[in-house]
Design a protein around this motif. Sequence first.
Motif, PDB file in Angstrom:
ATOM      1  N   GLN A  15       2.224   1.753  -3.431  1.00  0.00           N
ATOM      2  CA  GLN A  15       1.155   2.230  -4.337  1.00  0.00           C
ATOM      3  C   GLN A  15       0.972   3.738  -4.212  1.00  0.00           C
ATOM      4  N   LYS A  16       1.001   4.212  -2.947  1.00  0.00           N
ATOM      5  CA  LYS A  16       0.809   5.656  -2.749  1.00  0.00           C
ATOM      6  C   LYS A  16       2.007   6.438  -3.309  1.00  0.00           C
ATOM      7  N   LYS A  69       1.529   6.640  -6.951  1.00  0.00           N
ATOM      8  CA  LYS A  69       0.509   7.631  -7.310  1.00  0.00           C
ATOM      9  C   LYS A  69       1.069   9.050  -7.259  1.00  0.00           C
ATOM     10  N   LYS A  70       1.968   9.270  -6.280  1.00  0.00           N
ATOM     11  CA  LYS A  70       2.539  10.608  -6.123  1.00  0.00           C
ATOM     12  C   LYS A  70       3.702  10.865  -7.076  1.00  0.00           C
ATOM     13  N   GLU A 110       2.449   8.616  11.751  1.00  0.00           N
ATOM     14  CA  GLU A 110       3.245   9.263  10.703  1.00  0.00           C
ATOM     15  C   GLU A 110       4.278  10.242  11.248  1.00  0.00           C
ATOM     16  N   GLU A 140       0.836  -1.217   0.000  1.00  0.00           N
ATOM     17  CA  GLU A 140       0.000   0.000   0.000  1.00  0.00           C
ATOM     18  C   GLU A 140       0.865   1.259   0.000  1.00  0.00           C
ATOM     19  N   MET A 141       1.973   1.190   0.736  1.00  0.00           N
ATOM     20  CA  MET A 141       2.857   2.357   0.780  1.00  0.00           C
ATOM     21  C   MET A 141       3.468   2.605  -0.601  1.00  0.00           C
ATOM     22  N   TYR A 148       5.947   9.796   1.321  1.00  0.00           N
ATOM     23  CA  TYR A 148       4.651   9.130   1.521  1.00  0.00           C
ATOM     24  C   TYR A 148       3.686   9.989   2.330  1.00  0.00           C
ATOM     25  N   THR A 149       4.173  10.533   3.467  1.00  0.00           N
ATOM     26  CA  THR A 149       3.259  11.299   4.332  1.00  0.00           C
ATOM     27  C   THR A 149       3.036  12.712   3.778  1.00  0.00           C
TER      28      THR A 149
END
Length: 460
Positions: free
Chosen positions: A137-138, A141-142, A232, A134-135, A258-259
Motif C-alpha cells: 500500500q505504501k 502511495k509513493k 528499516e 501494508e508495505m 518503501y523506507t
Amino acid sequence: MALKIYNTLTREKEEFKPINDKEVGLYTCGPTVYNYAHIGNLRTYIFEDILKRVLLYNDYNVKHVMNITDVGHLTGDRDMGEDKIEKESAKENKSAYEIAEFYTNKFKEDLTNLNIIYPDIFCKATDNIKEQIEMIQKLEKKGYTYKTSDGIYFNTSKVSNYAKLSHQKLESLLEGARIEINNEKENATDFALWKFSPKDTKRQMEWDSPWGIGFPGWHIECSAMSIKYLSEHFDIHCGGIDFINLHHTNELAQSEAYTGKMPWVNYWMHGAFLNLKDGERMAKSTGNFLTVKSEFIDKDINPLVYRFATFAVHYRKQMEWSNEIIISAKNGYDNLINKIKTFGTDIGSIDQEYKTRFNNDINDDLNIPKAIATFQEMIKSNLTNEDKLATTLDFDKVLGLGFDLIKEDIIPNDIEKLAEERHLARINKDWQKSDEYRQKIKDLGYEINDLDNDYKITKI
Ligand code: AMP
Ligand code: ZN
C-alpha cells in the motif's frame, strides 16, 4: 584482527562495523518448503551458521531472523507458473498448509543434525500477510506500482540504481528477465508484489486485499519481515549466490523505495553453489538432488561429516560434490574424533598463540579451510592434552563439529574406578556396599545401568 567480510554490494572485503555497538541484525533467506532441503541448500545454511558463530566469537550479540517461504514462490521463480507449495499439495494429496508444515519440520531436523544454531526468529510468509499488504500500500502511495490483469507490480524503472547489487548492466538483467514473457509488464525486470487468485481455480492459500483476493509475490515477504523484526536499517543479509540478480535485487529495490532511505542493509553476503559432477545444478525443482538423509543418515554416517566436508572449500568458491568427498570427509572427521578422545577429560587453558591464528583465519572473510589447518596443527603440536582439549572446545564454538559432545561420552577415570568397585561388590553380593557406590557415582553426575554380566555408565 578485526572481522572482515566480503560485501557483494561493494565487491570488497570490508571491516565489519555494526550499526549498534554490540547487537548485530542478521537476516538469512530461508527455505521454500515444498520439498526436502538438498545438501546444496544446506551448504548455504552452514555458511550462514559459520558467519553467525564468528560474530558471536567476536563478542557480538546477534539477532538472527529467518523466513519460511510457505506461499508465493512460483515455479518460474519470476511471476509465472504455479505456486510451488500448491502444486506439491495436489501431487501429494495433502493440503498446502500440511505440505508447508511437513517440510518446515524436516528442514528444522536438518538444521539440528548439522548443528546449525536456530535463528532467534523463524517467521512464515503466511503469518505476515498484513505486513506485506501494508508495505505494498505504501509503495502504491509513493507511485512505485501498477496494476495488470494478474496482479500488482513493482516498477523497477522508478528506482535509481536497480542493478546495484548485481553489478550487472541493466540490459543483462533485462535479458535474464525476458525468459518469462509477460506482455503486460512495463519493464521486463518488474516483479509482482501481489498476485490475483486465478479466476478458474480456487487456491488454498489466498487473502483479501485492497486489490482483490490473491497472495503475495515471493520477494515482498523478506522485505516486510526483515523490517518488522530488524528495523528499516540492519547489518547483514545473506543467501545463496543465485539470489543476487533476482530475489535480493528485488528485495533491495522495494525496501529502499518503501523506507525512502539508503542503505536498507549494510552488508550483503552470498554463498557459492554446491553442484553435482560437471557443474550440473542440484535443484529442488527438478528433483535432481541429494539430501542429508539419503547421503548420510541412511548410510549410517554422522551428518556432521557433511558439515566438515563443506569446510574444505571457502564459502565463496563453488564446490563439486562426489562420493570421494564423503569418503575422505568421513575419514578426516573420524580421525579428528579419535584424536580428541585421546586428550582425556581434564580441561587446561586455551593456547593463546593458536587462538590468535585461528581468530585471524576466521576473521579474514570466514576462511574456514585455513582455520581447519590451524586446528589440525594445534592438535598435533606439543601442547599438553589438557590445553589441547581446552583449545579444541574453544575453536568448536565456531566450527560446531560436536566436539563438546565427545567429551561427554568420555567417562572420567575416577568414575570408571568407582563403577568397577561397585561391580566387584555386586559379584560378592555385598548389596549395601554396591548401593553406596551407586549413590556416590550418582552424586558425581553419572548413572549405572546393570546389564547381564556387565554395566553401562551414562552422564545424568
Ligand atoms: P530455496 O529453498 O530454493 O529458496 O533455497 C534456499 C537457499 O539455498 C537459498 O539461499 C539459495 O540461494 C540456496 N541454494 C539453492 N541451491 C543451492 C546450491 N546448489 N548450492 C548452494 N546453495 C543453494
Ligand atoms: Zn529473501
